[in-house]
Scaffold this active site. Sequence first.
Site, PDB file in Angstrom:
ATOM      1  N   ASP A  30       0.937  -1.509   0.076  1.00 37.55           N
ATOM      2  CA  ASP A  30      -0.166  -0.133  -0.102  1.00 37.55           C
ATOM      3  C   ASP A  30       0.733   1.408   0.292  1.00 37.55           C
ATOM      4  O   ASP A  30       1.995   1.295   0.842  1.00 37.55           O
ATOM      5  CB  ASP A  30      -1.254   0.099   1.120  1.00 37.55           C
ATOM      6  CG  ASP A  30      -2.243   0.949   1.223  1.00 37.55           C
ATOM      7  OD1 ASP A  30      -2.886   0.103   0.924  1.00 37.55           O
ATOM      8  OD2 ASP A  30      -1.966   1.984   1.483  1.00 37.55           O
ATOM      9  N   ILE A  31       0.504   2.554  -0.799  1.00 34.87           N
ATOM     10  CA  ILE A  31       1.007   3.507  -0.963  1.00 34.87           C
ATOM     11  C   ILE A  31       1.579   4.167   0.438  1.00 34.87           C
ATOM     12  O   ILE A  31       2.520   5.143   0.703  1.00 34.87           O
ATOM     13  CB  ILE A  31       0.730   4.112  -1.895  1.00 34.87           C
ATOM     14  CG1 ILE A  31       2.048   5.446  -2.789  1.00 34.87           C
ATOM     15  CG2 ILE A  31      -0.838   4.861  -1.751  1.00 34.87           C
ATOM     16  CD1 ILE A  31       1.825   5.572  -4.334  1.00 34.87           C
ATOM     17  N   VAL A  96     -10.634   3.098  -3.876  1.00 33.61           N
ATOM     18  CA  VAL A  96     -10.426   2.082  -4.882  1.00 33.61           C
ATOM     19  C   VAL A  96     -11.390   1.445  -4.923  1.00 33.61           C
ATOM     20  O   VAL A  96     -11.310   0.558  -4.617  1.00 33.61           O
ATOM     21  CB  VAL A  96      -8.802   1.841  -4.482  1.00 33.61           C
ATOM     22  CG1 VAL A  96      -9.023   0.956  -6.065  1.00 33.61           C
ATOM     23  CG2 VAL A  96      -7.842   2.460  -4.739  1.00 33.61           C
ATOM     24  N   HIS A 100      -9.759  -5.315  -3.231  1.00 31.51           N
ATOM     25  CA  HIS A 100      -8.522  -5.163  -2.874  1.00 31.51           C
ATOM     26  C   HIS A 100      -9.333  -5.878  -0.633  1.00 31.51           C
ATOM     27  O   HIS A 100      -9.982  -5.662  -0.993  1.00 31.51           O
ATOM     28  CB  HIS A 100      -7.834  -4.874  -2.956  1.00 31.51           C
ATOM     29  CG  HIS A 100      -8.429  -3.368  -2.505  1.00 31.51           C
ATOM     30  ND1 HIS A 100      -9.489  -2.666  -2.815  1.00 31.51           N
ATOM     31  CD2 HIS A 100      -8.203  -2.602  -0.974  1.00 31.51           C
ATOM     32  CE1 HIS A 100      -9.705  -1.736  -2.085  1.00 31.51           C
ATOM     33  NE2 HIS A 100      -9.717  -1.714  -1.374  1.00 31.51           N
TER      34      HIS A 100
HETATM   35  P1  5GP Z   1      -9.469   1.756   0.338  1.00 30.43           P
HETATM   36  O1  5GP Z   1     -10.356   2.659   1.375  1.00 30.43           O
HETATM   37  O2  5GP Z   1     -10.260   1.174  -1.183  1.00 30.43           O
HETATM   38  O3  5GP Z   1     -10.132   0.137   1.331  1.00 30.43           O
HETATM   39  O4  5GP Z   1      -8.265   0.988  -0.312  1.00 30.43           O
HETATM   40  C1  5GP Z   1      -7.343   1.727  -0.877  1.00 30.43           C
HETATM   41  C2  5GP Z   1      -5.949   1.716  -0.435  1.00 30.43           C
HETATM   42  O5  5GP Z   1      -5.119   2.250  -1.823  1.00 30.43           O
HETATM   43  C3  5GP Z   1      -5.395   2.339   0.376  1.00 30.43           C
HETATM   44  O6  5GP Z   1      -5.224   1.967   1.971  1.00 30.43           O
HETATM   45  C4  5GP Z   1      -4.787   4.022  -0.473  1.00 30.43           C
HETATM   46  O7  5GP Z   1      -3.327   3.804   0.065  1.00 30.43           O
HETATM   47  C5  5GP Z   1      -4.192   2.609  -2.283  1.00 30.43           C
HETATM   48  N1  5GP Z   1      -3.921   3.680  -3.017  1.00 30.43           N
HETATM   49  C6  5GP Z   1      -4.504   4.379  -3.406  1.00 30.43           C
HETATM   50  N2  5GP Z   1      -4.250   3.915  -4.969  1.00 30.43           N
HETATM   51  C7  5GP Z   1      -2.244   3.723  -4.584  1.00 30.43           C
HETATM   52  C8  5GP Z   1      -1.920   3.565  -5.446  1.00 30.43           C
HETATM   53  O8  5GP Z   1      -1.591   4.052  -6.450  1.00 30.43           O
HETATM   54  N3  5GP Z   1      -0.437   2.543  -5.338  1.00 30.43           N
HETATM   55  C9  5GP Z   1      -0.280   1.472  -4.446  1.00 30.43           C
HETATM   56  N4  5GP Z   1       0.373   0.872  -3.642  1.00 30.43           N
HETATM   57  N5  5GP Z   1      -1.832   1.993  -3.087  1.00 30.43           N
HETATM   58  C10 5GP Z   1      -2.822   2.778  -3.267  1.00 30.43           C
END
Ligand code: 5GP
Length: 114
Positions: A30-31, A96, A100
């Site tokens: 995760d970034i 996103v 995931h």
């Molecule tokens: P959600 O809130 O959708 O469950 O989590 C999305 C995750 O994707 C977040 O923890 C965010 O930091 C990670 N994320 C968003 N954009 C990117 C990216 O471009 N690269 C990576 N490696 N992680 C990302």
Amino acid sequence: MEDCIFCKIIEGKIPGDFVFKDDEIVAFKDIHPLTPTHLLVVPIKHIGALTDLATTDNTLMGNMIAVANKVARDERIADSGYRLVINSGKHAGQLVAHLHIHVLGGRQMSGDFD
Ligand code: 5GP
Ligand code: ZN
């Protein structure tokens, strides 16, 4: 899928720090890590959210959990303990729109999910 950031990472159009790849699942860091180890386990096929899963995806979901467990072992957080999280939809804070599993570990977490 166009404009999906995780599809772009999977296709190599933007960089990802991969720790696992096979023909149906990838895992990358995760970034913005919330814990010392924070990985994302992602199906190569674009599935938007849990609500978009078909019953034919049951094996894929089982395989994703198996990959989450494997990367947790590989990253040495399995023995101390780790948490798997799937956010689905607005109230869960899904940012996103490509399904995931978060693999979180490396520090003590509270029982609080918010
Ligand atoms: P959600 O809130 O959708 O469950 O989590 C999305 C995750 O994707 C977040 O923890 C965010 O930091 C990670 N994320 C968003 N954009 C990117 C990216 O471009 N690269 C990576 N490696 N992680 C990302
Ligand atoms: Zn996607």
